[in-house]
Scaffold this active site. Structure first.
Site, PDB file in Angstrom:
ATOM      1  N   ARG A  58       0.842  -1.195   0.000  1.00  0.00           N
ATOM      2  CA  ARG A  58       0.000   0.000   0.000  1.00  0.00           C
ATOM      3  C   ARG A  58       0.879   1.246   0.000  1.00  0.00           C
ATOM      4  O   ARG A  58       1.951   1.259   0.617  1.00  0.00           O
ATOM      5  CB  ARG A  58      -0.905   0.042   1.245  1.00  0.00           C
ATOM      6  N   HIS A 109      -1.331  -0.490  -9.864  1.00  0.00           N
ATOM      7  CA  HIS A 109      -1.941  -1.418  -8.902  1.00  0.00           C
ATOM      8  C   HIS A 109      -2.428  -2.706  -9.589  1.00  0.00           C
ATOM      9  O   HIS A 109      -3.618  -3.045  -9.553  1.00  0.00           O
ATOM     10  CB  HIS A 109      -3.110  -0.736  -8.174  1.00  0.00           C
TER      11      HIS A 109
HETATM   12  P1  NAP Z   1      -1.479 -10.859   5.460  1.00  0.00           P
HETATM   13  O1  NAP Z   1      -1.687 -12.266   5.043  1.00  0.00           O
HETATM   14  O2  NAP Z   1      -2.439 -10.253   6.432  1.00  0.00           O
HETATM   15  O3  NAP Z   1       0.000 -10.754   6.040  1.00  0.00           O
HETATM   16  C1  NAP Z   1       0.438  -9.629   6.693  1.00  0.00           C
HETATM   17  C2  NAP Z   1       1.849  -9.847   7.215  1.00  0.00           C
HETATM   18  O4  NAP Z   1       2.314  -8.608   7.743  1.00  0.00           O
HETATM   19  C3  NAP Z   1       1.892 -10.878   8.351  1.00  0.00           C
HETATM   20  O5  NAP Z   1       3.061 -11.656   8.256  1.00  0.00           O
HETATM   21  C4  NAP Z   1       1.936  -9.988   9.589  1.00  0.00           C
HETATM   22  O6  NAP Z   1       2.632 -10.549  10.694  1.00  0.00           O
HETATM   23  C5  NAP Z   1       2.742  -8.814   9.080  1.00  0.00           C
HETATM   24  N1  NAP Z   1       2.452  -7.627   9.910  1.00  0.00           N
HETATM   25  C6  NAP Z   1       1.269  -7.048  10.168  1.00  0.00           C
HETATM   26  N2  NAP Z   1       1.417  -6.004  11.005  1.00  0.00           N
HETATM   27  C7  NAP Z   1       2.733  -5.947  11.299  1.00  0.00           C
HETATM   28  C8  NAP Z   1       3.512  -5.117  12.127  1.00  0.00           C
HETATM   29  N3  NAP Z   1       2.975  -4.120  12.842  1.00  0.00           N
HETATM   30  N4  NAP Z   1       4.833  -5.341  12.204  1.00  0.00           N
HETATM   31  C9  NAP Z   1       5.395  -6.366  11.514  1.00  0.00           C
HETATM   32  N5  NAP Z   1       4.715  -7.205  10.703  1.00  0.00           N
HETATM   33  C10 NAP Z   1       3.397  -6.990  10.605  1.00  0.00           C
HETATM   34  O7  NAP Z   1      -1.473  -9.876   4.178  1.00  0.00           O
HETATM   35  P2  NAP Z   1      -1.300 -10.302   2.642  1.00  0.00           P
HETATM   36  O8  NAP Z   1      -2.562 -10.919   2.117  1.00  0.00           O
HETATM   37  O9  NAP Z   1      -0.030 -11.041   2.499  1.00  0.00           O
HETATM   38  O10 NAP Z   1      -1.210  -8.856   1.939  1.00  0.00           O
HETATM   39  C11 NAP Z   1      -0.036  -8.091   2.030  1.00  0.00           C
HETATM   40  C12 NAP Z   1      -0.244  -6.727   1.374  1.00  0.00           C
HETATM   41  O11 NAP Z   1      -0.417  -6.866  -0.044  1.00  0.00           O
HETATM   42  C13 NAP Z   1      -1.458  -5.936   1.862  1.00  0.00           C
HETATM   43  O12 NAP Z   1      -1.089  -4.590   2.065  1.00  0.00           O
HETATM   44  C14 NAP Z   1      -2.416  -5.999   0.690  1.00  0.00           C
HETATM   45  O13 NAP Z   1      -3.280  -4.912   0.674  1.00  0.00           O
HETATM   46  C15 NAP Z   1      -1.434  -5.977  -0.464  1.00  0.00           C
HETATM   47  N6  NAP Z   1      -1.962  -6.436  -1.763  1.00  0.00           N
HETATM   48  C16 NAP Z   1      -1.594  -5.760  -2.875  1.00  0.00           C
HETATM   49  C17 NAP Z   1      -2.020  -6.197  -4.109  1.00  0.00           C
HETATM   50  C18 NAP Z   1      -1.580  -5.495  -5.371  1.00  0.00           C
HETATM   51  O14 NAP Z   1      -2.088  -5.802  -6.431  1.00  0.00           O
HETATM   52  N7  NAP Z   1      -0.637  -4.588  -5.302  1.00  0.00           N
HETATM   53  C19 NAP Z   1      -2.845  -7.320  -4.215  1.00  0.00           C
HETATM   54  C20 NAP Z   1      -3.187  -8.005  -3.054  1.00  0.00           C
HETATM   55  C21 NAP Z   1      -2.736  -7.558  -1.813  1.00  0.00           C
HETATM   56  P3  NAP Z   1       2.136 -11.904  11.419  1.00  0.00           P
HETATM   57  O15 NAP Z   1       2.417 -13.009  10.409  1.00  0.00           O
HETATM   58  O16 NAP Z   1       2.988 -11.999  12.605  1.00  0.00           O
HETATM   59  O17 NAP Z   1       0.674 -11.726  11.683  1.00  0.00           O
END
Ligand code: NAP
Length: 320
Positions: A235, A283
């Site tokens: 993001r 995006h």
């Molecule tokens: P997710 O499964 O919720 O994973 C989030 C990760 O971030 C987890 O490992 C979590 O730690 C870690 N995290 C959260 N808060 C934290 C903090 N304060 N300090 C350190 N680590 C932290 O998310 P995801 O599905 O992988 O998505 C990741 C990102 O990709 C999101 O921002 C989403 O919006 C973005 N995205 C972008 C696109 C695009 O097309 N560009 C498409 C899809 C998603 P824990 O494992 O310890 O909980």
């Protein structure tokens, strides 16, 4: 419509697709996966029969609250910070974010494409070609590079595993400590500098929360290797843009691949558009593949119907 089919329809479970675009294709996919459901594409109102399930992208104000008898909100996106921030979804309703193989595969392709293009100087050779320059660069192997992945979730973990397979020295940072074979893992704010220190490539795959907003700033960029490459596919709100531009201008960063921005579409006057060291895309790193997303959402609805735990429910206290 006969009385029998009217009665049958009245007994069916209902699902409402609150898509801003044309929901018909999605509706067809849901009807194929959930043939016993009445799939609605028109807003149900107070006084209508209950509609326990809603599928949302970026719902217009008031849409979610107007649905009678709602029990579960299913997001068409992995990122749900907009749903939490808008207050459109009542506190008591669980929100399920999208986690599916299509997103993970798409994200891995996009991040690895950017990382490998930088690692093998492909951006540089494109620039040299435009000037007609034949100028071989020193080439390194993956095992001479260090990558730090921020986030070890549905997308961060598979991306990190790909880096490990290619031989990159891989560091992964998350809130809690993970075990990823071949990677060094770090957790918590205290360990962030250690996780990122000396990284040639920094990849952001964190969710946008109160804790992660503005995390990628001058202090964090300063600990990377000189001339590092930054990849942001999470993001725009994670990055302090002025610090990013300063790091690009000074050469601390030799480049950045950006797929996400604070304001989208990125305003045409934004300096990132014209920055010679920025590669940007609109995006598209991991778009939702509707046929895969619908299978995953339908499976979750079935779990909910059978009283089984629903997967990927957002923890509102953590914001992801
Ligand atoms: P997710 O499964 O919720 O994973 C989030 C990760 O971030 C987890 O490992 C979590 O730690 C870690 N995290 C959260 N808060 C934290 C903090 N304060 N300090 C350190 N680590 C932290 O998310 P995801 O599905 O992988 O998505 C990741 C990102 O990709 C999101 O921002 C989403 O919006 C973005 N995205 C972008 C696109 C695009 O097309 N560009 C498409 C899809 C998603 P824990 O494992 O310890 O909980």
């Amino acid at each position: 419509m006969t009385q029998a089919s009217r009665t049958m329809l009245a007994d069916m479970k209902r699902l409402f697709i609150a898509s801003r675009g044309n929901p018909e294709h999605l509706a067809q996919l849901f009807r194929a996966e959930l043939p016993d459901f009445d799939v609605l594409t028109e807003q149900p109102k107070d006084g209508d029969a209950d509609v326990p399930y809603i599928v949302v992208g970026r719902p217009l104000p008031g849409v979610v609250r107007a649905v009678p008898g709602l029990k579960l909100v299913l997001s068409l996106n992995a990122g749900i910070e907009h749903l939490l921030a808008s207050g459109e979804v009542p506190e008591e309703l669980p929100i399920v974010r999208l986690v599916d193989d299509g997103l993970a595969l798409g994200m891995a392709e996009w991040v690895l494409a950017q990382a490998l293009a930088w690692h093998r100087n492909l951006f540089l050779y494109a620039e040299l070609q435009s000037k007609g320059e034949w100028a071989p660069q020193p080439e390194k192997l993956a095992n001479e590079r260090k990558v730090t992945v921020l986030g070890a979730g549905a997308l961060g973990r598979p991306v990190a595993e790909h880096f490990v397979r290619l031989g990159f020295g891989t560091h992964v940072w998350a809130r809690s400590r993970h075990s990823i074979p071949g990677a060094s893992t770090f957790s918590g704010t205290d360990q962030l500098p250690e996780a990122a220190r000396g990284a040639d490539i920094l990849v952001n795959l964190l969710p946008l929360t109160a804790e992660t907003a503005d995390l990628i700033d001058a202090d964090l960029l300063a600990v990377l290797a000189d001339g590092a490459f930054f990849i942001n596919a999470a993001r725009g709100g994670h990055v302090v843009d002025a610090d990013l531009i300063a790091a690009l201008d000074s050469g601390k960063l030799s480049g950045a691949a950006l797929d996400v921005f604070r304001t989208e579409p990125l305003p045409i006057e934004d300096p990132l558009w014209q920055h010679p060291r920025v590669r940007l895309s609109p995006h598209v790193a991991a778009p939702t593949h509707q046929h895969m997303a619908v299978k995953e959402m339908a499976a979750n609805i079935r779990r909910f119907e059978q009283g089984e735990p629903v997967r990927n429910v957002v923890d509102r206290s953590l914001g992801y």
